[in-house]
Scaffold this motif. Structure first.
Motif, PDB file in Angstrom:
ATOM      1  N   TYR A 264       1.975  -3.175   6.568  1.00 49.93           N
ATOM      2  CA  TYR A 264       2.286  -1.745   6.506  1.00 49.93           C
ATOM      3  C   TYR A 264       2.579  -1.326   5.058  1.00 49.93           C
ATOM      4  O   TYR A 264       2.078  -0.329   4.565  1.00 49.93           O
ATOM      5  N   ARG A 265       3.395  -2.123   4.382  1.00 50.77           N
ATOM      6  CA  ARG A 265       3.802  -1.760   3.029  1.00 50.77           C
ATOM      7  C   ARG A 265       2.595  -1.735   2.082  1.00 50.77           C
ATOM      8  O   ARG A 265       2.407  -0.789   1.325  1.00 50.77           O
TER       9      ARG A 265
ATOM     10  N   LYS B 109      -0.553  -1.469   2.796  1.00 51.88           N
ATOM     11  CA  LYS B 109      -1.472  -0.388   3.205  1.00 51.88           C
ATOM     12  C   LYS B 109      -1.013   0.956   2.625  1.00 51.88           C
ATOM     13  O   LYS B 109      -1.817   1.825   2.340  1.00 51.88           O
ATOM     14  N   ASN B 110       0.305   1.092   2.489  1.00 52.25           N
ATOM     15  CA  ASN B 110       0.854   2.346   1.975  1.00 52.25           C
ATOM     16  C   ASN B 110       1.105   2.305   0.461  1.00 52.25           C
ATOM     17  O   ASN B 110       1.908   3.087  -0.053  1.00 52.25           O
TER      18      ASN B 110
ATOM     19  N   GLN C 198       2.689   0.161  -1.298  1.00 52.94           N
ATOM     20  CA  GLN C 198       3.963  -0.398  -1.767  1.00 52.94           C
ATOM     21  C   GLN C 198       3.809  -1.896  -1.988  1.00 52.94           C
ATOM     22  O   GLN C 198       2.826  -2.493  -1.573  1.00 52.94           O
TER      23      GLN C 198
ATOM     24  N   ARG D 126      10.797   0.487   5.847  1.00 51.55           N
ATOM     25  CA  ARG D 126      11.300   1.689   5.172  1.00 51.55           C
ATOM     26  C   ARG D 126      11.751   1.459   3.736  1.00 51.55           C
ATOM     27  O   ARG D 126      11.875   2.409   2.974  1.00 51.55           O
TER      28      ARG D 126
ATOM     29  N   PRO E 229       4.388   3.939  12.695  1.00 50.92           N
ATOM     30  CA  PRO E 229       3.068   4.494  13.035  1.00 50.92           C
ATOM     31  C   PRO E 229       2.424   3.764  14.216  1.00 50.92           C
ATOM     32  O   PRO E 229       2.730   2.586  14.466  1.00 50.92           O
TER      33      PRO E 229
END
Ligand SMILES: CC(C)(COP(=O)(O)OP(=O)(O)OC[C@H]1O[C@@H](n2cnc3c(N)ncnc32)[C@H](O)[C@@H]1OP(=O)(O)O)[C@@H](O)C(=O)NCCC(=O)NCCS
Length: 381
Positions: free
Chosen positions: A139-140, A142-143, A145, A165, A330
């Protein structure tokens, strides 16, 4: 050999013995090693439940502290695993990533049994701990980060939210996330667990058995159902449109996602706990749309199913996606979260399978042609 009975989808077929989980489908009860899911989800952390599933009893404080320490210190990813996640093709789906990473992880396990491809998985807890970090890191990255080091002082669920987060979740959210993992940790001989046991029965490694189980969980009739519930809610749009939508769904004999179960003939006990979490988060955030729509669909669909003599009620996936949504997770992480939790049950089943192993090899009813003469290519039409 006498004539063998055939049951489509193996319904009603007993495929093994297990002391891990008991499901009372008529009464709507679920127990891990004899403890009810209601008590476990309100009293125990996910780490405690992992211990329970793997060792068959609840840990004492002393034992738990050591176990939890062991699990937490196995959270961080090897830089090459992070690199693999980074290199995963953009179009790849997260469950495909989890499946690939699981087999890859076996190269990074610290405590292999000497002269064996087998790892000492009950001791290392490596896969169980790492899967959550893999999903959060996916997730990180992909975003845009960076990889974030997991926190040692947080529960499994709270650490997962922290990693998504980049800040610590409030205690209620951390507790709900952890309890969601408890609710999904184990469920008998479901499709993915059965897959894990079949692969384990060939004496394959636990990493490969779990990778296969992730593949089974990927499907929309299993772990992908809460995403479909989410899509259904998005399509409906608002509570005032529910009645027309349900009417049409029944007219067209469409499946209502998140409802129905092979074993439960009443409401899935996990969905009741999930519903309470959704109520709590809806009250906290002031976001009620999903809760209102789901309640209305349930109120309208249940009597319609009952009038057709069908015992179809909400299952665990009915409310879970909306709970995750209110935790700002998500949709594409819903199925990975299921895997992050269910890996505990898979591992317990793999270990149990190994104890009294016999390779799985069912039979099938042959429906093809009888023996016929071979035709050379020139003679074929
Ligand atoms: C969970 C599920 C796969 C169980 O499957 P199963 O035991 O093989 O049951 P079937 O799919 O054969 O369903 C039996 C009957 O109930 C109906 N049915 C089952 N679930 C239904 C649903 N969610 N909505 C409408 N009808 C449903 C089927 O259409 C079938 O009707 P028929 O006998 O008239 O053909 C099935 O209920 C389903 O697809 N549910 C939706 C997906 C889901 O939520 N999955 C998560 C499971 S935790």
């Amino acid at each position: 050999m006498g004539e063998m009975a055939y049951a489509k989808g193996l319904e009603g077929v007993v495929a093994g013995e297990s002391s891990i989980c008991r499901i009372d489908g008529e009464g709507g009860r679920l127990f891990y090693r004899g403890y009810s899911i209601e008590e476990l989800s309100s009293e125990s952390s996910f780490e405690e439940v992992v211990y329970l599933l793997l060792y068959g009893k609840l840990p004492t404080r002393y034992v738990f502290d050591e176990f939890s320490q062991r699990m937490r210190s196995a959270r961080a990813l090897h830089p090459k695993v992070v690199q693999m996640i980074r290199n995963f093709p953009e179009g790849g789906k997260p469950m495909e990533l989890l499946q690939s990473v699981m087999a890859y992880l076996s190269g990074y396990v610290e405590h292999r049994i000497e002269h064996s491809s087998e790892c000492n998985c009950r001791q290392t807890l490596h896969q169980v701990s790492q899967l959550a970090t893999v999903a959060a890191t996916y997730y990180r990255l992909k975003n845009g980060q960076d990889y974030l080091e997991p926190r040692m002082d947080l529960s499994h669920g709270a650490n997962f939210l922290y990693m998504l987060r980049g800040r610590e979740p409030d205690p209620d959210e951390g507790r709900i996330m952890d309890a969601c993992l408890v609710l999904h940790a184990e469920h008998g001989f479901n499709a993915s667990t059965f897959t894990a046991r079949v692969v384990a029965s060939t004496l394959s490694t636990c990493y490969c058995s779990i990778a296969a189980a992730i593949g089974a969980l990927y499907g929309s009739l299993h772990g992908g159902a809460n995403e479909k519930v989410f899509d259904m809610l998005e399509r409906i749009g608002s509570v005032d449109k529910v009645e027309a939508w349900v009417g049409k769904a029944f007219e067209e004999a469409q499946k209502i996602m998140g409802m129905g179960h092979r074993i439960y003939r009443t409401k899935d006990p996990r969905s009741k706990v999930m519903e309470d979490f959704l109520k709590a988060l809806s009250a906290k955030t002031g976001r009620h749309e999903h809760l209102d729509m789901l309640k209305k669909i349930e109120q309208l669909a249940t009597p319609k199913f009952e009038s057709k003599d069908k015992k179809i009620y909400p299952n665990v996936d009915y409310y879970s996606g909306s709970v995750y949504h209110l935790l700002d997770i998500p949709k594409y992480l819903f199925a990975p979260i299921f895997a992050v939790a269910r890996i505990a049950g898979w591992l317990a089943h793999i270990l149990e399978q190994r104890e009294g192993n016999r390779i799985f090899r069912p039979d099938s009813v042959y429906t093809g042609p009888g023996e016929r003469p071979y035709e050379r290519m020139e003679a074929r039409t």
